[in-house]
Design an enzyme around this catalytic site. Structure first.
Site: not given
Ligand code: GUN
Ligand code: ZN
Length: 484
Positions: A86, A271
């Site tokens: 970026d 999870c």
């Protein structure tokens, strides 16, 4: 650039594109790597499922220019997967200024061997006044024209800006398309994501998609929360970057596809990733901050890539609508956002595959899937050779046609075929009004289309209140009262 589309559902797709460092399968997440803060070694990111990563050329330019030029970005980060860089626009957005020019940072990205380079676009914030957004966009477009000179070995991503002004977003996409990028990157949405303005994000994506060709690779800058992935993919986004996995970990926040949890409020870990299998919430809370941060970042990455695989599987099974419709229920703003697709029927219709395996009704949003409208169109073409035709709401009743929400009128011989025959829909009495109204709307069009025929509509009393003001060629008979 070649974007090979392997499978599709809704407006989403599984695709492959080539970079100088190999192929990338989309949709995927590019974890954001800060070259100066090593949380998880970049070369380990592959283990979580990363096929590509993104780093900040501006930070490299400011802090490790010589080293980056000498080694190249891959050797500097010690990775062999594709790397996108970026430009520093994000710093521009956050701090209002950067100390580098467009050409300079583009040339730097290209020299360090970045696989995908990004010009120094101007991320105009949401709700900027029109002229500010337009003037910023003009600068972005000029910089993108300059950037096209750097296309070649590296792929070029062209940011799409325009703040919350939809016509400017379209203009930005049109201009980028003329310039010709390899990736079109929707930018300036971080402040919208941070404030849960998902409806604005959805609108922007849809407007941009209405301009871009179907084979354009679309990146959604700064949407790193797994809660948003299925929706964004369903709207045709292919690439995401995630700084969220690290930023949230730093704040003791735990990502799930159905929202963010603070570690302090977790009694249990919902999870089974390697981190959550090894530690309890309490153990995580009690350990040293730096160790915890790494573990939370790992969990955040595991769940993010897990969601991507789940989405890809849904595309394969062509039940992405069902997945999205479950995800939008995790936050009212997501629900509100998804309801906007109702206003983009034509666009959706141009993308969504015609044949799927099944139709599971999950709520009123299911009524707006293209398949419902398509069915209503299709039955208009069914030939009727009788002069008096029976339509019934009860499948046990012998009739020529049946009425079933949300589809509307169904010829008896189509009851077993897709979509109706492959649908799981609650009984009419238990359905939302929208679904019933949708069915009645289909019925009305059907009756009007066959104005030369006479219809006998046999329905349970429950239907009566929805059957107001139908055309004159139908006689309504209440099934419950027959034989009284
Ligand atoms: N990262 C997050 N948002 C943006 C954006 O609008 N432009 C660029 N270049 N990078 C971003
Ligand atoms: Zn976990």
């Amino acid at each position: 650039m070649d974007f090979e589309i392997i499978d599709k559902d809704v407006m989403g797709r599984i695709g492959k594109f080539k970079t100088p460092h190999g192929k990338v399968e989309t949709p995927t997440i590019l974890p954001v790597v800060n070259p100066n803060i090593e949380l998880i070694p970049p070369k380990d990111l592959k283990k979580f499922g990363a096929e590509m990563l993104i780093t900040n050329a501006y930070i490299l330019y400011r802090t490790r220019r010589e080293e980056a030029l000498e080694k190249g970005v891959h050797r500097l980060l010690d990775v062999d997967i594709p790397v996108m860089t970026d430009s520093g626009s994000y710093q521009l957005m956050m701090y209002g200024d950067v100390e580098v020019g467009n050409e300079e940072i583009l040339s730097f990205q290209s020299e360090i061997g970045s696989d995908v380079i990004v010009p120094l676009d101007i991320p105009t914030p949401p709700d900027a006044d029109y002229n500010t957004a337009l003037n910023d966009l003009k600068v972005t477009i000029e910089r993108e024209k300059t950037a096209s000179k750097f296309k070649g070995k590296s792929l070029l991503a062209l940011p799409i800006q325009g703040s919350t002004h939809l016509d400017l977003r379209k203009l930005s996409a049109e201009e980028a398309l003329k310039i010709g990028g390899d990736v079109y990157a929707i930018g300036g949405i971080v402040p919208l994501m941070d404030t849960y303005r998902f409806h604005d994000v959805v609108r922007i994506i849809l407007e941009v998609k209405s301009v871009l060709p179907s084979n354009a690779v679309v990146h959604l800058f700064g949407a790193g929360h797994p809660m948003m992935f299925s929706i964004a993919v369903a709207l045709g986004c292919d690439l995401f970057d995630s700084a969220a996995y690290a930023l949230y970990a730093k704040d003791d926040r735990y990502l799930t596809p159905y929202g963010t949890k603070k570690l302090e409020e977790l009694h249990y870990l919902p999870c089974s990733c390697p981190v959550c299998s090894k530690y309890s919430a309490e153990e995580l809370r009690e350990m040293e901050k730096t160790e915890r941060e790494v573990l939370l970042a790992k969990h955040n990455l595991y769940v993010s890539f897990e969601e991507i695989r789940r989405i890809k599987q849904a595309i394969r099974e062509k039940n992405l609508f069902e997945l999205v419709e479950s995800r939008i229920r995790v936050h009212p703003n997501l629900l509100k956002a998804w309801r906007i697709v109702k206003n983009y029927q034509e666009l959706l219709d141009a993308y969504d595959p015609f044949i799927k395996r099944s139709f599971f009704y999950t709520g009123i949003e299911s009524c707006y899937r293209p398949v419902v409208r398509r069915h209503q169109e299709r039955v208009l073409n069914v030939e009727i050779d009788k002069s008096e035709v029976v339509i019934s709401s009860d499948e046990g009743d012998l009739a020529d046609f049946y009425i079933k929400p949300p589809f509307g009128v169904i010829p008896a011989e189509m009851l077993e075929s897709y979509p109706v025959g492959h649908s799981e829909v609650p009984q009419a009495e238990l359905m939302e009004e929208e679904a019933l109204k949708m069915a009645v709307e289909g019925l009305r069009r059907f009756l009007e289309h066959h104005s030369d025929k006479r219809f006998r509509l046999r329905v349970s009393s429950f239907w009566m209140k929805y059957l107001k003001d139908l055309p004159e060629n139908v006689v309504i008979e209440c099934l419950d009262r027959r034989g009284d």
